[in-house]
Write an enzyme that holds these catalytic residues in place. Structure first.
Site, PDB file in Angstrom:
ATOM      1  N   HIS A 289       0.854  -1.183   0.000  1.00  0.00           N
ATOM      2  CA  HIS A 289       0.000   0.000   0.000  1.00  0.00           C
ATOM      3  C   HIS A 289       0.886   1.227   0.000  1.00  0.00           C
ATOM      4  O   HIS A 289       1.946   1.223   0.622  1.00  0.00           O
ATOM      5  CB  HIS A 289      -0.894   0.012   1.242  1.00  0.00           C
ATOM      6  CG  HIS A 289      -2.064   0.913   1.110  1.00  0.00           C
ATOM      7  ND1 HIS A 289      -1.985   2.261   1.346  1.00  0.00           N
ATOM      8  CD2 HIS A 289      -3.341   0.661   0.722  1.00  0.00           C
ATOM      9  CE1 HIS A 289      -3.169   2.801   1.121  1.00  0.00           C
ATOM     10  NE2 HIS A 289      -3.999   1.864   0.737  1.00  0.00           N
TER      11      HIS A 289
ATOM     12  N   ASP B  71      -7.987  -5.121   0.078  1.00  0.00           N
ATOM     13  CA  ASP B  71      -8.451  -5.957  -1.021  1.00  0.00           C
ATOM     14  C   ASP B  71      -8.090  -7.422  -0.864  1.00  0.00           C
ATOM     15  O   ASP B  71      -8.658  -8.278  -1.541  1.00  0.00           O
ATOM     16  CB  ASP B  71      -7.887  -5.427  -2.353  1.00  0.00           C
ATOM     17  CG  ASP B  71      -8.543  -4.124  -2.749  1.00  0.00           C
ATOM     18  OD1 ASP B  71      -9.752  -4.009  -2.500  1.00  0.00           O
ATOM     19  OD2 ASP B  71      -7.859  -3.243  -3.260  1.00  0.00           O
TER      20      ASP B  71
HETATM   21  N1  ACO Z   1       4.040  -7.866  -4.724  1.00  0.00           N
HETATM   22  C1  ACO Z   1       5.387  -7.894  -4.927  1.00  0.00           C
HETATM   23  N2  ACO Z   1       6.181  -6.806  -4.804  1.00  0.00           N
HETATM   24  C2  ACO Z   1       5.597  -5.636  -4.475  1.00  0.00           C
HETATM   25  C3  ACO Z   1       4.203  -5.548  -4.253  1.00  0.00           C
HETATM   26  C4  ACO Z   1       3.415  -6.713  -4.394  1.00  0.00           C
HETATM   27  N3  ACO Z   1       2.096  -6.665  -4.194  1.00  0.00           N
HETATM   28  N4  ACO Z   1       3.878  -4.262  -3.964  1.00  0.00           N
HETATM   29  C5  ACO Z   1       5.017  -3.586  -3.983  1.00  0.00           C
HETATM   30  N5  ACO Z   1       6.062  -4.418  -4.298  1.00  0.00           N
HETATM   31  C6  ACO Z   1       7.492  -4.051  -4.366  1.00  0.00           C
HETATM   32  C7  ACO Z   1       7.803  -3.287  -5.648  1.00  0.00           C
HETATM   33  O1  ACO Z   1       8.203  -4.153  -6.689  1.00  0.00           O
HETATM   34  C8  ACO Z   1       8.921  -2.387  -5.184  1.00  0.00           C
HETATM   35  O2  ACO Z   1      10.095  -3.187  -5.091  1.00  0.00           O
HETATM   36  P1  ACO Z   1      11.555  -2.519  -5.408  1.00  0.00           P
HETATM   37  O3  ACO Z   1      11.738  -1.492  -4.346  1.00  0.00           O
HETATM   38  O4  ACO Z   1      12.489  -3.658  -5.335  1.00  0.00           O
HETATM   39  O5  ACO Z   1      11.434  -1.931  -6.777  1.00  0.00           O
HETATM   40  C9  ACO Z   1       8.531  -2.026  -3.752  1.00  0.00           C
HETATM   41  O6  ACO Z   1       7.747  -3.135  -3.292  1.00  0.00           O
HETATM   42  C10 ACO Z   1       7.718  -0.723  -3.636  1.00  0.00           C
HETATM   43  O7  ACO Z   1       6.569  -0.851  -4.508  1.00  0.00           O
HETATM   44  P2  ACO Z   1       5.920   0.351  -5.324  1.00  0.00           P
HETATM   45  O8  ACO Z   1       5.134  -0.208  -6.456  1.00  0.00           O
HETATM   46  O9  ACO Z   1       6.981   1.370  -5.628  1.00  0.00           O
HETATM   47  O10 ACO Z   1       4.961   0.968  -4.238  1.00  0.00           O
HETATM   48  P3  ACO Z   1       3.775   1.968  -4.528  1.00  0.00           P
HETATM   49  O11 ACO Z   1       3.525   2.696  -3.241  1.00  0.00           O
HETATM   50  O12 ACO Z   1       4.033   2.792  -5.731  1.00  0.00           O
HETATM   51  O13 ACO Z   1       2.548   1.011  -4.894  1.00  0.00           O
HETATM   52  C11 ACO Z   1       0.757  -0.489  -4.676  1.00  0.00           C
HETATM   53  C12 ACO Z   1       1.601   0.602  -3.985  1.00  0.00           C
HETATM   54  C13 ACO Z   1       0.298   0.015  -6.046  1.00  0.00           C
HETATM   55  C14 ACO Z   1      -0.486  -0.729  -3.837  1.00  0.00           C
HETATM   56  C15 ACO Z   1       1.609  -1.761  -4.801  1.00  0.00           C
HETATM   57  O14 ACO Z   1       1.992  -2.239  -3.524  1.00  0.00           O
HETATM   58  C16 ACO Z   1       0.891  -2.866  -5.571  1.00  0.00           C
HETATM   59  O15 ACO Z   1       0.930  -2.884  -6.807  1.00  0.00           O
HETATM   60  N6  ACO Z   1       0.181  -3.809  -4.847  1.00  0.00           N
HETATM   61  C17 ACO Z   1      -0.600  -4.829  -5.507  1.00  0.00           C
HETATM   62  C18 ACO Z   1      -1.912  -4.225  -5.993  1.00  0.00           C
HETATM   63  C19 ACO Z   1      -2.884  -3.968  -4.846  1.00  0.00           C
HETATM   64  O16 ACO Z   1      -3.070  -4.793  -3.969  1.00  0.00           O
HETATM   65  N7  ACO Z   1      -3.500  -2.770  -4.898  1.00  0.00           N
HETATM   66  C20 ACO Z   1      -4.519  -2.377  -3.918  1.00  0.00           C
HETATM   67  C21 ACO Z   1      -4.031  -1.259  -3.044  1.00  0.00           C
HETATM   68  S1  ACO Z   1      -5.233  -0.896  -1.788  1.00  0.00           S
HETATM   69  C22 ACO Z   1      -6.388   0.041  -2.581  1.00  0.00           C
HETATM   70  O17 ACO Z   1      -6.165   0.737  -3.534  1.00  0.00           O
HETATM   71  C23 ACO Z   1      -7.712  -0.028  -2.061  1.00  0.00           C
END
Ligand code: ACO
Length: 428
Positions: free
Chosen positions: A308, A365
């Site tokens: 998140h 979620d």
């Molecule tokens: N699975 C694996 N790796 C992940 C995940 C995941 N679900 N989420 C983040 N990471 C990793 C990224 O690859 C990144 O790794 P790195 O530093 O080695 O490059 C690091 O964790 C940071 O991730 P970002 O994508 O930069 O974080 P951001 O804050 O931009 O994104 C998000 C947050 C979009 C929610 C992300 O965690 C994600 O895509 N999660 C899966 C989708 C999801 O569950 N979305 C619902 C969010 S809740 C809502 O909107 C109601």
């Protein structure tokens, strides 16, 4: 309410020093005000994805992502989920206080008096292909409300009729978008039922049989709606505010919010979670090997429902839902393969260095998808359920923005990286 502190922050740039005002919120969230930076220092700020940008001052929802805290108008989400109904929470978000019994009755009565759709909406639904996803159908239907209720434009007052219309009609819109997708007749609302019960009847009932609302399902749905009701300046809420900042009307602004919510990185993640769990089960894959794929930077697989932007701790909504999930599965006597796989994924991820280091925890979620599935809600409708829950938050934020004398049209800047001016040339 937030105040401007006497503190300032200093910025040194190009041999000059600039004093920037500092604003402190009621929970000590501290922000440097850069609004004059451009006129005074010729600088803008760069913050892709607005991860560290406060877009407004707001008194509606407070989140401490490091501690896993979520409060609506000061009340803990756990207390609201346990003790309130969704309509009480909607009232709270809109008006700042929980309703008295009299206010609650008046609010509930007004909501139940506006549940029907103009009959012409039938043709809007019927004009859509039956295999259309219900989210764009809902976005179109909400936008179309601007055509049916003209004249109530920007500048709506508290308790305004359009707020009531939207909250009343969204379960009908949601259920009709589903009925159209399965080719069944649209059912009219029954106003003696609860908000969740009425939706369940319009969604799962049919004209040939009696439909009894299951109180376990009704209660679980009400809790789900509460947990989704607001989440401060997330992608869809910021979209609602941004569209509304141009003085677009409430329906147009909310319709844009529905579209923003649809994306799989936002509200669409609940659908993706179930698809992920089903795919793991269908392939006979182990939770361990799936988690390995999600960790591999060369593999686009993500553990959906994990991570998140704001929570760097267990999402408190996921914590409430995890308990509710077990209750629902047990009380409805469901053998949930998805829950079993989900629990295993969670256990592995929470103990894996990759997820621990990046502070990736289950978000709302992760469990909402499993619970919707157990309640019999079709996968395509998951994000629609989210939108129904989020509606009072979107409206409260839209109204707060409109009432804010400091609000201006949202218009970020950019750092231009394209070609410099060049002489026009054509080979024609
Ligand atoms: N699975 C694996 N790796 C992940 C995940 C995941 N679900 N989420 C983040 N990471 C990793 C990224 O690859 C990144 O790794 P790195 O530093 O080695 O490059 C690091 O964790 C940071 O991730 P970002 O994508 O930069 O974080 P951001 O804050 O931009 O994104 C998000 C947050 C979009 C929610 C992300 O965690 C994600 O895509 N999660 C899966 C989708 C999801 O569950 N979305 C619902 C969010 S809740 C809502 O909107 C109601």
């Amino acid at each position: 309410m937030s105040s401007q502190d006497t503190k300032t922050a200093q910025l040194s740039y190009d041999g000059n020093s600039y004093d920037l005002p500092v604003h402190v919120g009621t929970e000590n969230e501290t922000a440097v005000d850069i609004s004059k930076l451009r006129s005074e220092a010729g600088l803008i700020t760069l913050d892709p994805g607005y991860g560290n940008t406060g877009s407004c001052k707001s008194s509606i929802t407070y989140i401490d992502g490091d501690k896993g805290i979520l409060r609506y108008r000061g009340y803990a989400i756990e207390d609201l989920a346990k003790n309130s109904t969704f309509l009480e929470v909607a009232y709270l978000l809109l008006n700042g206080e929980l309703p008295t019994p009299e206010e609650n009755t008046a609010f509930t009565d007004s909501i139940t008096q506006h549940t029907m759709l103009n009959e012409n909406f039938r043709s809007l639904f019927l004009s859509m292909p039956t295999n259309a996803h219900p989210m764009p159908v809902m976005s179109a239907a909400v936008s179309a409300m601007s055509c049916f209720y003209q004249g109530d434009e920007y500048g709506e007052h508290e308790g305004d009729i359009n707020t009531i219309r939207l909250i009343s009609k969204i379960p009908t819109l949601a259920a009709w978008s589903y009925k159209h997708s399965i080719g069944q007749p649209f059912l009219y609302p029954k106003n003696h039922l609860s908000y969740a019960g009425n939706f369940l009847k319009m969604m799962f009932g049919n004209p040939c049989e009696e439909f009894e609302v299951d109180p376990v399902v009704e209660k679980a749905l009400d809790i789900l709606l509460i947990l989704h009701a607001d989440h401060e300046q997330n992608c869809s809420t910021s979209t609602v505010r941004m569209v509304g900042s141009s003085h677009a009307n409430l329906f147009a602004s909310i319709s844009a919010g529905v579209s923003a919510l649809w994306g799989p990185l936002h509200g669409g993640a609940n659908q993706k979670v179930i698809e992920m769990l089903n795919a793991i089960a269908d392939r006979g894959e182990t939770a361990e090997s799936f988690v390995e794929k999600a960790k591999n930077p060369d593999d686009p697989t993500r553990l959906m429902g994990f991570g998140h932007r704001v929570y760097k701790n267990y999402d408190p909504r996921a914590a409430v839902l995890k308990g509710a999930c077990h209750d629902v599965v047990e009380r409805l006597g469901i053998d949930s393969k998805q829950l079993e796989i989900g629990m295993k994924l969670e256990e592995i991820a929470l103990n894996d260095e990759y997820f621990v280091k990046r502070k990736l925890f289950p978000n709302v979620d992760f469990y909402s998808g499993i619970i919707y599935k157990s309640l019999g809600i079709p996968v395509d409708m998951f994000t629609v359920m989210f939108a129904m829950g989020r509606l009072p938050g979107w409206i409260a934020q839209w109204r707060e923005m409109n009432a804010d004398p400091a609000a201006r049209i949202d218009r970020p800047r950019q750092v231009y990286m394209g070609a410099n001016e060049r002489k026009y040339f054509t080979s024609k």
